[in-house]
Scaffold this active site. Structure first.
Site, PDB file in Angstrom:
ATOM      1  N   LYS A 226       0.812  -1.218   0.000  1.00  0.00           N
ATOM      2  CA  LYS A 226       0.000   0.000   0.000  1.00  0.00           C
ATOM      3  C   LYS A 226       0.846   1.270   0.000  1.00  0.00           C
ATOM      4  O   LYS A 226       2.068   1.232   0.186  1.00  0.00           O
ATOM      5  CB  LYS A 226      -0.947  -0.008   1.207  1.00  0.00           C
ATOM      6  CG  LYS A 226      -2.122  -0.960   1.034  1.00  0.00           C
ATOM      7  CD  LYS A 226      -3.124  -0.853   2.175  1.00  0.00           C
ATOM      8  CE  LYS A 226      -4.346  -1.735   1.908  1.00  0.00           C
ATOM      9  NZ  LYS A 226      -5.320  -1.684   3.010  1.00  0.00           N
ATOM     10  N   ARG A 260      -3.412  -9.849   5.420  1.00  0.00           N
ATOM     11  CA  ARG A 260      -3.870  -9.961   4.030  1.00  0.00           C
ATOM     12  C   ARG A 260      -2.740  -9.457   3.129  1.00  0.00           C
ATOM     13  O   ARG A 260      -2.349  -8.297   3.218  1.00  0.00           O
ATOM     14  CB  ARG A 260      -5.145  -9.135   3.846  1.00  0.00           C
ATOM     15  CG  ARG A 260      -5.775  -9.210   2.461  1.00  0.00           C
ATOM     16  CD  ARG A 260      -7.068  -8.402   2.423  1.00  0.00           C
ATOM     17  NE  ARG A 260      -7.711  -8.473   1.119  1.00  0.00           N
ATOM     18  CZ  ARG A 260      -7.452  -7.637   0.116  1.00  0.00           C
ATOM     19  NH1 ARG A 260      -6.563  -6.648   0.273  1.00  0.00           N
ATOM     20  NH2 ARG A 260      -8.080  -7.762  -1.047  1.00  0.00           N
TER      21      ARG A 260
END
Length: 278
Positions: A226, A260
């Site tokens: 991210k 995740r």
């Protein structure tokens, strides 16, 4: 706090003494922020799923709609056309299948086809969402997001991000229990990168254990590749493996029970070493 997560056909250990679980990301969208639509064809998606299974993945998370900042919604038909063939192809693969969706209709169809978990970035707030999942036995991941993917990163603001995200998740868990959903089916996600600045993300990550204790539910953390990893490392998406691994280890060190990730093999190896020596 619960020691197991009821996940459809599976019962997963989320006890603090157990190895943290690895959820592998299988995006079948042509506009995925991380893999550029690399797996949006069925054959390549299946090959990638097989690689994750061989690498030791615990849960496969299938997504048919991108939720990257600024992404546009896709139609119900397009999402079902992307997701359903994979559910049918993988439902007997020996691993729980999670569906990353906020649409009640997608939840209904995928649960009927054999999905074991619903991962909802909208926290099951869409009309009818709780009713669809209430009578199933699938696991439910309720996530916090400020605004929506189109606007969430424009100017996120909080007075106290940890308290506000915690209160949102507490309220959603309460609504789920009122709908008759057993606590052992619920896990929580603070939504790193979903309407948060870098400082917000770091504060939430550092307070994972505190939030998990407050909410009495296992925490799922997703920070793989991210923007926060890019901001901390000054690396483009394709060079964020080391930062993502460090983030996953930091998450479990702060108490997360599920991470995740995109890079399953590397994360599984890192967590095996971490768990053996921690």
């Amino acid at each position: 706090m619960q020691t197991h997560l009821q996940c459809g056909r599976y019962r997963l250990s989320v006890d603090a003494a157990a190895r943290p679980l690895v959820m592998g990301i299988l995006n079948i969208t042509p506009d995925s922020f991380s893999d550029g639509g690399k797996y949006h064809m069925l054959d390549t998606a299946l090959s990638h799923a097989e690689e994750m299974i061989a690498a030791g993945v615990d849960i496969i998370d299938i997504g048919g709609e991108s939720s990257r900042p600024g992404s546009l919604a896709v139609s119900l038909k397009d999402e079902l056309d992307r997701v359903m063939p994979l559910v049918y192809a993988l439902r007997d693969c020996g691993k729980p299948l999670s569906i990353d969706t906020y649409k009640p209709e997608v939840m209904r169809e995928t649960i009927a086809a054999g999905a074991d978990m619903i991962n909802d970035i909208n926290g099951f707030r869409a009309p009818g969402a709780l009713q669809v999942v209430a009578d199933a036995d699938c696991a439910l991941c309720v996530m916090h997001m400020q605004n929506d993917p189109q606007s969430m990163q424009l100017q996120p603001e909080y007075d106290d991000v940890v308290a506000e995200v915690g209160e949102f998740l507490r309220e959603r868990i309460g609504q789920m229990e009122q709908a008759g959903i057993a606590r052992e089916r619920i896990c929580i996600d603070p939504g790193l990168g979903f309407g948060k600045t870098l400082a917000h993300n770091i504060a939430l990550l550092k307070n994972t254990r505190q939030m998990q204790a407050f909410l009495q539910a296992p925490m799922l953390i997703g920070l793989s590749r991210k923007t926060m990893i890019g901001a901390l490392t000054d690396r483009p998406i394709e060079q964020r493996l080391a930062g993502s691994l460090a983030g996953a280890l930091a998450a479990v060190a702060h108490g997360a029970r599920i991470v995740r990730v995109h890079d399953v093999a590397e994360t599984v190896d890192a967590l095996r070493v971490w768990h053996a020596v921690s």
